[in-house]
Design a protein around this motif. Structure first.
Motif, mmCIF file in Angstrom:
data_model
loop_
_atom_site.group_PDB
_atom_site.id
_atom_site.type_symbol
_atom_site.label_atom_id
_atom_site.label_comp_id
_atom_site.label_asym_id
_atom_site.label_seq_id
_atom_site.Cartn_x
_atom_site.Cartn_y
_atom_site.Cartn_z
ATOM 1 N N GLY A 182 10.564 11.577 9.070
ATOM 2 C CA GLY A 182 10.543 12.841 8.353
ATOM 3 C C GLY A 182 9.652 12.709 7.121
ATOM 4 N N GLY A 183 9.790 11.570 6.414
ATOM 5 C CA GLY A 183 9.087 11.384 5.148
ATOM 6 C C GLY A 183 7.880 10.470 5.213
ATOM 7 N N THR A 184 7.925 9.458 6.087
ATOM 8 C CA THR A 184 6.792 8.528 6.146
ATOM 9 C C THR A 184 6.384 8.243 7.575
ATOM 10 N N SER A 185 5.106 7.877 7.723
ATOM 11 C CA SER A 185 4.607 7.373 8.996
ATOM 12 C C SER A 185 4.241 5.919 8.764
ATOM 13 N N ASP A 186 4.723 5.058 9.625
ATOM 14 C CA ASP A 186 4.449 3.625 9.502
ATOM 15 C C ASP A 186 3.645 3.164 10.697
ATOM 16 N N ILE A 187 2.579 2.432 10.413
ATOM 17 C CA ILE A 187 1.731 1.925 11.493
ATOM 18 C C ILE A 187 1.706 0.414 11.366
ATOM 19 N N ALA A 188 1.865 -0.306 12.469
ATOM 20 C CA ALA A 188 1.776 -1.768 12.388
ATOM 21 C C ALA A 188 1.253 -2.348 13.676
ATOM 22 N N ILE A 189 0.506 -3.426 13.520
ATOM 23 C CA ILE A 189 0.069 -4.224 14.667
ATOM 24 C C ILE A 189 0.890 -5.504 14.600
ATOM 25 N N LEU A 190 1.631 -5.777 15.659
ATOM 26 C CA LEU A 190 2.491 -6.960 15.681
ATOM 27 C C LEU A 190 1.950 -7.952 16.702
ATOM 28 N N ILE B 275 3.722 -9.399 11.483
ATOM 29 C CA ILE B 275 2.924 -8.185 11.306
ATOM 30 C C ILE B 275 1.514 -8.630 10.951
ATOM 31 N N VAL B 276 0.539 -8.229 11.753
ATOM 32 C CA VAL B 276 -0.832 -8.651 11.505
ATOM 33 C C VAL B 276 -1.500 -7.685 10.516
ATOM 34 N N CYS B 277 -1.295 -6.410 10.727
ATOM 35 C CA CYS B 277 -1.880 -5.366 9.874
ATOM 36 C C CYS B 277 -0.884 -4.223 9.813
ATOM 37 N N LYS B 278 -0.835 -3.553 8.689
ATOM 38 C CA LYS B 278 0.091 -2.423 8.618
ATOM 39 C C LYS B 278 -0.341 -1.430 7.553
ATOM 40 N N THR B 279 0.199 -0.241 7.652
ATOM 41 C CA THR B 279 0.033 0.728 6.576
ATOM 42 C C THR B 279 1.154 1.745 6.682
ATOM 43 N N SER B 280 1.391 2.437 5.609
ATOM 44 C CA SER B 280 2.442 3.443 5.588
ATOM 45 C C SER B 280 1.902 4.629 4.822
ATOM 46 N N ARG C 134 28.221 -7.061 8.058
ATOM 47 C CA ARG C 134 26.861 -7.488 7.713
ATOM 48 C C ARG C 134 25.980 -6.315 8.085
ATOM 49 N N VAL C 135 25.084 -5.949 7.199
ATOM 50 C CA VAL C 135 24.315 -4.731 7.449
ATOM 51 C C VAL C 135 22.816 -5.031 7.435
ATOM 52 N N CYS C 136 22.125 -4.540 8.430
ATOM 53 C CA CYS C 136 20.661 -4.626 8.423
ATOM 54 C C CYS C 136 20.131 -3.203 8.235
ATOM 55 N N VAL C 137 19.245 -3.035 7.293
ATOM 56 C CA VAL C 137 18.695 -1.702 7.014
ATOM 57 C C VAL C 137 17.184 -1.737 7.222
ATOM 58 N N CYS C 138 16.653 -0.686 7.851
ATOM 59 C CA CYS C 138 15.205 -0.675 8.005
ATOM 60 C C CYS C 138 14.583 0.091 6.843
ATOM 61 N N VAL C 139 13.399 -0.361 6.446
ATOM 62 C CA VAL C 139 12.712 0.247 5.301
ATOM 63 C C VAL C 139 11.242 0.466 5.653
ATOM 64 N N PRO C 140 10.571 1.420 4.981
ATOM 65 C CA PRO C 140 9.150 1.610 5.275
ATOM 66 C C PRO C 140 8.362 0.347 4.916
ATOM 67 N N SER C 141 7.256 0.127 5.599
ATOM 68 C CA SER C 141 6.446 -1.081 5.367
ATOM 69 C C SER C 141 5.933 -1.174 3.943
ATOM 70 N N ALA C 142 5.672 -0.014 3.334
ATOM 71 C CA ALA C 142 5.050 -0.056 2.012
ATOM 72 C C ALA C 142 6.083 -0.046 0.884
ATOM 73 N N ILE C 143 7.318 -0.423 1.166
ATOM 74 C CA ILE C 143 8.357 -0.363 0.133
ATOM 75 C C ILE C 143 8.053 -1.360 -0.989
ATOM 76 N N THR C 144 8.344 -0.966 -2.212
ATOM 77 C CA THR C 144 8.087 -1.872 -3.343
ATOM 78 C C THR C 144 9.312 -2.759 -3.555
ATOM 79 N N GLU C 145 9.137 -3.777 -4.374
ATOM 80 C CA GLU C 145 10.216 -4.721 -4.698
ATOM 81 C C GLU C 145 11.407 -3.955 -5.307
ATOM 82 N N VAL C 146 11.086 -3.038 -6.231
ATOM 83 C CA VAL C 146 12.135 -2.289 -6.927
ATOM 84 C C VAL C 146 12.889 -1.395 -5.940
ATOM 85 N N GLU C 147 12.135 -0.754 -5.045
ATOM 86 C CA GLU C 147 12.769 0.143 -4.071
ATOM 87 C C GLU C 147 13.649 -0.644 -3.096
ATOM 88 N N SER C 148 13.200 -1.833 -2.679
ATOM 89 C CA SER C 148 14.036 -2.582 -1.738
ATOM 90 C C SER C 148 15.280 -3.119 -2.440
#
Ligand code: ATP
Ligand code: MG
Length: 340
Positions: free
Chosen positions: A155-163, A168-173, A96-110
């Motif tokens: 390396g490629g993205t910075s993710d900011i979130a308030i939990l 997640i209350v607020c976030k941006t990538s 079983r695999v859990c993968v982390c993704v950037p917060s701003a990932i689109t439906e197609v990308e996920s």
């Protein structure tokens, strides 16, 4: 968490794999070398990294992820198959695999992440947003009511979130991260000295001397080798971290503005909590010299690096199986596509 659960931090720069009961078992550059004629893979991870910038036209060295998401599906699949083979001791039960993704990932990308991980040999795939994984991996209790501020600079993205309270209350990538800092160094040296340096050299300069905090800057010289753009010949130059500070701080400014905009959208009660608890920084990019001091002084909230900034997201991704039943909707995206 079962023995056959694995957490993957499929990063733009580095892929890390966490296996239950073992910890981080793999940490390799997200790079594959392909035979350009047959399109067969020749080397993966560290071995491919060593070929970067040194191959003939017959070998294609590819980074299959860009800005936190998959840009080349087939090559990512080849890379993951190789990594799974290295870490999965049980050849009969798929993990079983859990993968982390950037917060701003689109439906197609996920969808692409799920399909690629499934075809690389997973039984089920779950996705978790990077800042949530970062918080879990940094050892923070995400179930409590009270604001937690996370900044993950990869390396490629910075993710900011308030939990708060499992959500997640607020976030941006944003697409400003470690690679952007390298590009800023390359651009500065090219325009100031007419010398072209490679990405690996820029990365080394960044890790060895760079700082964005004026008090840490020094006139000490650091030798860099590159190619003169006019003569085409190799050239050595000496640079200091003082001169690099301005171009790097200009990039960090984008991250500070994004942080400020997230804080502006955060409910006042949570902002008060965050003033107490501070901002937690994870990701290799957050290790840029003086970044914590610069951010603290600008947003007036104490920023500190997690104990293990590079591994925090992978550890949290692996540990997130423990939260599967407990989390609110939208926290861990339930993407439970089983194979038949
Ligand atoms: N000591 C250091 N000082 C400055 N930067 C560093 C240091 N160590 C690593 N980095 C930078 O961290 C970045 C990689 O960080 P990380 O491994 O967290 O990214 P990633 O998870 O692969 O990327 P992403 O999350 O964007 O997909 C690279 O740009 C690298 O140069
Ligand atoms: Mg990352």
């Amino acid at each position: 968490m079962f023995r056959n659960d694995i957490g993957i931090d499929l990063g733009t720069a580095t892929t890390l794999i966490y296996v239950a009961g073992k910890g981080i078992v793999l940490k390799e550059p997200s790079i594959v070398a392909m035979d350009a004629r047959t399109n067969k893979k020749m080397a993966v991870g560290q071995a491919a990294y060593e070929m970067l910038g040194k191959t003939s036209d017959l070998i294609r060295v590819v980074r299959p992820l860009a800005e936190g998401v998959i840009s080349d599906y087939e090559v990512t699949e080849e890379m993951l198959k190789d990594f799974f083979k290295k870490v999965c001791s049980n050849k009969f039960f798929k993990p079983r695999v859990c993968v982390c993704v950037p917060s701003a990932i689109t439906e197609v990308e996920s969808r692409a992440v799920i399909d690629t991980v499934m075809s690389s040999g997973a039984r089920n795939v779950f996705l978790i947003e990077e800042p949530v994984a970062a918080a879990i991996g940094a050892g923070i209790d995400i179930t409590v009511p009270g604001g937690i501020a996370i900044l993950d600079i990869g390396g490629g993205t910075s993710d900011i979130a308030i939990l708060s309270l499992n959500g997640i209350v607020c976030k941006t990538s944003l697409k400003v991260a470690g690679n952007t800092f390298n590009q800023a160094i390359i651009k500065y040296i090219r325009s100031t000295y007419n010398v072209l340096i490679g990405d690996n050299t820029a990365d080394r300069i960044k890790r060895d001397i760079a700082t964005v905090w004026p008090e840490d800057a020094s006139p000490d010289e650091y030798e860099v080798k590159g190619r003169n753009l006019v003569t085409g010949l190799p050239q050595r130059i000496s640079i200091t971290n003082q001169e690099l500070m301005e171009p790097l701080a200009a990039e960090v400014e984008h991250i500070i503005l994004a942080l400020q905009s997230v804080l502006e959208r955060t409910p006042p009660e949570l902002v008060a909590d965050i003033e107490q608890s501070g901002l937690i920084m994870t990701g290799g990019g957050s290790m840029l010299g003086g970044m914590d001091k610069l951010i603290s002084s600008r947003i007036r909230i104490q920023a500190r690096l997690a104990d293990n900034p590079v591994e925090a997201v992978a550890i949290g991704t692996g540990l997130s199986f423990d939260y599967l039943g407990k989390l609110y909707d939208g926290f861990v995206t339930y993407t439970n596509y089983s194979t038949k």
